[in-house]
Design a protein around this motif. Structure first.
Motif, PDB file in Angstrom:
ATOM      1  N   ARG A   1      -1.457  59.493  37.127  1.00  0.00           N
ATOM      2  CA  ARG A   1      -1.370  60.819  36.517  1.00  0.00           C
ATOM      3  C   ARG A   1      -2.488  61.724  37.005  1.00  0.00           C
ATOM      4  NH1 ARG A   1      -3.677  64.134  33.068  1.00  0.00           N
ATOM      5  NH2 ARG A   1      -2.358  65.556  31.829  1.00  0.00           N
ATOM      6  N   GLU A   2      -3.715  61.205  36.990  1.00  0.00           N
ATOM      7  CA  GLU A   2      -4.847  62.030  37.420  1.00  0.00           C
ATOM      8  C   GLU A   2      -4.772  62.325  38.923  1.00  0.00           C
ATOM      9  OE1 GLU A   2      -6.696  63.597  35.426  1.00  0.00           O
ATOM     10  OE2 GLU A   2      -5.774  62.588  33.721  1.00  0.00           O
TER      11      GLU A   2
ATOM     12  N   ASP B   1      -2.016  62.831  40.552  1.00  0.00           N
ATOM     13  CA  ASP B   1      -1.062  63.930  40.684  1.00  0.00           C
ATOM     14  C   ASP B   1      -1.677  65.265  40.271  1.00  0.00           C
ATOM     15  OD1 ASP B   1       0.881  62.306  41.670  1.00  0.00           O
ATOM     16  OD2 ASP B   1       2.301  62.585  40.036  1.00  0.00           O
ATOM     17  N   GLN B   2      -2.478  65.242  39.218  1.00  0.00           N
ATOM     18  CA  GLN B   2      -3.158  66.472  38.792  1.00  0.00           C
ATOM     19  C   GLN B   2      -3.982  67.056  39.933  1.00  0.00           C
ATOM     20  OE1 GLN B   2      -1.454  67.281  35.880  1.00  0.00           O
ATOM     21  NE2 GLN B   2      -3.415  67.948  35.052  1.00  0.00           N
TER      22      GLN B   2
ATOM     23  N   SER C   1       8.999  61.069  35.172  1.00  0.00           N
ATOM     24  CA  SER C   1       7.569  60.858  34.920  1.00  0.00           C
ATOM     25  C   SER C   1       6.964  59.765  35.801  1.00  0.00           C
ATOM     26  CB  SER C   1       7.356  60.507  33.438  1.00  0.00           C
ATOM     27  OG  SER C   1       7.737  61.598  32.627  1.00  0.00           O
TER      28      SER C   1
ATOM     29  N   TYR D   1       4.770  59.178  38.146  1.00  0.00           N
ATOM     30  CA  TYR D   1       3.657  59.843  38.838  1.00  0.00           C
ATOM     31  C   TYR D   1       3.492  59.272  40.250  1.00  0.00           C
ATOM     32  CZ  TYR D   1       2.533  61.326  34.085  1.00  0.00           C
ATOM     33  OH  TYR D   1       2.601  61.857  32.828  1.00  0.00           O
TER      34      TYR D   1
ATOM     35  N   VAL E   1       7.131  69.332  37.205  1.00  0.00           N
ATOM     36  CA  VAL E   1       6.539  69.041  35.903  1.00  0.00           C
ATOM     37  C   VAL E   1       7.491  68.131  35.144  1.00  0.00           C
ATOM     38  CG1 VAL E   1       7.568  71.080  34.804  1.00  0.00           C
ATOM     39  CG2 VAL E   1       5.472  70.093  33.859  1.00  0.00           C
ATOM     40  N   ASN E   2       6.923  67.173  34.391  1.00  0.00           N
ATOM     41  CA  ASN E   2       7.779  66.251  33.649  1.00  0.00           C
ATOM     42  C   ASN E   2       7.939  66.712  32.194  1.00  0.00           C
ATOM     43  OD1 ASN E   2       5.451  65.454  32.257  1.00  0.00           O
ATOM     44  ND2 ASN E   2       5.194  63.575  33.432  1.00  0.00           N
TER      45      ASN E   2
ATOM     46  N   TYR F   1       6.519  65.834  29.631  1.00  0.00           N
ATOM     47  CA  TYR F   1       5.257  65.926  28.888  1.00  0.00           C
ATOM     48  C   TYR F   1       4.421  67.124  29.349  1.00  0.00           C
ATOM     49  CZ  TYR F   1       6.612  61.073  28.094  1.00  0.00           C
ATOM     50  OH  TYR F   1       7.317  59.930  27.779  1.00  0.00           O
ATOM     51  N   ASP F   2       5.014  67.962  30.202  1.00  0.00           N
ATOM     52  CA  ASP F   2       4.326  69.116  30.793  1.00  0.00           C
ATOM     53  C   ASP F   2       3.181  68.700  31.704  1.00  0.00           C
ATOM     54  OD1 ASP F   2       6.000  70.956  29.569  1.00  0.00           O
ATOM     55  OD2 ASP F   2       4.731  71.123  27.792  1.00  0.00           O
ATOM     56  N   ASP F   3       3.255  67.495  32.248  1.00  0.00           N
ATOM     57  CA  ASP F   3       2.276  67.036  33.237  1.00  0.00           C
ATOM     58  C   ASP F   3       2.782  67.354  34.641  1.00  0.00           C
ATOM     59  OD1 ASP F   3       0.614  65.981  31.329  1.00  0.00           O
ATOM     60  OD2 ASP F   3       1.358  63.929  31.525  1.00  0.00           O
TER      61      ASP F   3
ATOM     62  N   THR G   1       3.592  66.562  38.377  1.00  0.00           N
ATOM     63  CA  THR G   1       3.999  65.349  39.085  1.00  0.00           C
ATOM     64  C   THR G   1       4.177  65.660  40.565  1.00  0.00           C
ATOM     65  OG1 THR G   1       6.334  65.826  38.647  1.00  0.00           O
ATOM     66  CG2 THR G   1       5.201  64.361  37.092  1.00  0.00           C
TER      67      THR G   1
END
Length: 401
Positions: free
Chosen positions: A64-65, A67-68, A106, A108, A139-140, A142-144, A146
């Protein structure tokens, strides 16, 4: 007026000179009265540099991080290209993947596009803006943020073109089309005017780095013609479209893939269901298996060999070693010093002797074949990695000289 989607890779936007060159290509299409949506990759080696920086801090950082962080590369490219187009005096806006309506799974690091909602893009086009979109990301739920995996910008461009029923989708690279082999390694390689979806998909999957295989799959599904061309020269490229059956070329290309590892499970008890259990374990972890070879049973056992991506080798070893011991197999053998050489062509279906010609070419160059896989339009062989370039040349010379 047409809607044109253009994608530019990292080498096309690597510095200020190349960015202004891309801006000139984009604005020349816009000046003809077309709506233009542009998808960009990160500049040059930016993604690799970001990964290196992450490894300095935490080699085991969460996906996740990662991808951010990695989405920043495309954001920089999109903004810089928008600035270059602004400087040339044209209306433009840059959008991140989520602003452009990319909704993904999701997973990532290798997310899949669930759907594209291009409402924001349409609104900007209605304002007569050129729209620049960051490739490779979405964006997935969860609004993260990707990312779509390596080559994901190709997939982003095709997804936009399909969602918006674009009139043309152009993929700009550092070569001016699809060649019968990598022209940087094989000077005698020939550029193809047209190639079918199926052939391009095989070449992309087998190591040809012109188009990402997921983008070709999507283009085929929606019958979207692609044009592969160079941002360095203003020449016509290669059209990827539904197969033309008339006088099909025998072989369309030779591909090399060095991201390959071979795994052999030695002495597997000759009982039903054990092969299924081995491959289902790999599948459960998302590890794709390619060439598979199983020996004839002897002394109550058999050997099972298969290939996977070299990137997945350590995960596969960790997963299989305890299981190999549990089922009573003798050992697990791994080799990452191999390469896969493939020929692809729809014309192979109606021409006998293609395999023997390929094997003869390798024999004449004293190259040993370690595994073989065939389908209607491809033949792949596994060779030692030090023989890979010689193998490509030998096979290419056999079919195209």
């Amino acid at each position: 007026m047409s809607l044109i989607v253009q994608k530019f890779g990292g080498s096309s936007v690597k510095d200020a000179e190349r960015l202004f060159n891309v801006a000139d290509i984009v604005t020349s299409v816009y000046k003809e009265g077309n709506d233009v949506v542009v998808v960009v990759s990160a500049q040059g080696d930016t993604t690799d540099d970001l990964i290196e920086k992450a490894n300095e801090i935490n080699p085991n950082a969460s996906k996740r991080e990662m991808d951010q962080m990695l989405t920043a590369g495309e954001q920089i490219s999109a903004s810089l290209l928008a600035m270059a187009i602004e400087k040339l005096g044209y209306p433009v806006v840059s959008l991140l993947g989520w602003q452009a309506g990319f909704l993904t799974t999701s997973a990532y690091g290798n997310a899949r596009i669930r759907r594209v909602n291009p409402d924001r893009i349409r609104k900007e086009l209605d304002k007569k803006n050129i729209v620049i979109v960051t490739g490779f990301q979405g964006v997935n739920r969860y609004d993260d943020m990707t990312t779509l995996g390596r080559g994901g910008s190709d997939t982003s461009a095709v997804a936009i073109a399909c969602a918006m029923h674009a009139d043309r989708c152009q993929i700009y690279t550092d070569v001016d089309g699809v060649y019968t082999a990598d022209p940087r390694k094989i000077p005698a390689a020939r550029k193809l005017d047209v190639i079918s979806y199926d052939e391009m998909l095989e070449l992309a999957t087998l190591g040809a780095q012109v188009l990402h295989n997921r983008s070709v799959e999507m283009a085929k599904k929606y019958n979207l013609e692609l044009e592969v061309l160079s941002s360095y020269s203003r020449k016509p490229g290669t059209i990827v479209k539904e197969e033309n059956k008339v006088e099909k070329m025998l072989i369309s290309g030779v591909a090399k893939d060095t991201n390959v590892a071979r795994i052999s499970v030695i002495g597997v008890p000759d009982k039903p269901g054990l092969a299924f259990k081995i491959f289902s374990k790999l599948s459960s972890k998302g590890i794709n298996v390619d060439i598979i070879l199983q020996s004839i049973g002897r002394n109550g056992t058999k050997d099972i060999s298969f290939t996977i991506a070299k990137d997945n080798l350590e995960d596969a070893k960790e997963l299989l070693q305890p299981y190999v011991e549990a089922i009573g197999a003798n050992s697990l053998s791994c080799d990452d010093q191999v390469a896969k050489i493939s020929i692809v062509g729809a014309g192979m279906e109606s021409h006998p002797g293609v395999a023997s010609d390929m094997f003869e070419a390798l024999f004449s160059s004293n190259i040993n074949i370690r595994m073989i896989s065939t389908s209607e339009i491809k033949i792949s062989v596994l060779v030692n990695i030090e023989d890979a370039d010689r193998a490509v040349k030998a096979v290419h010379d056999k079919f195209f000289d």
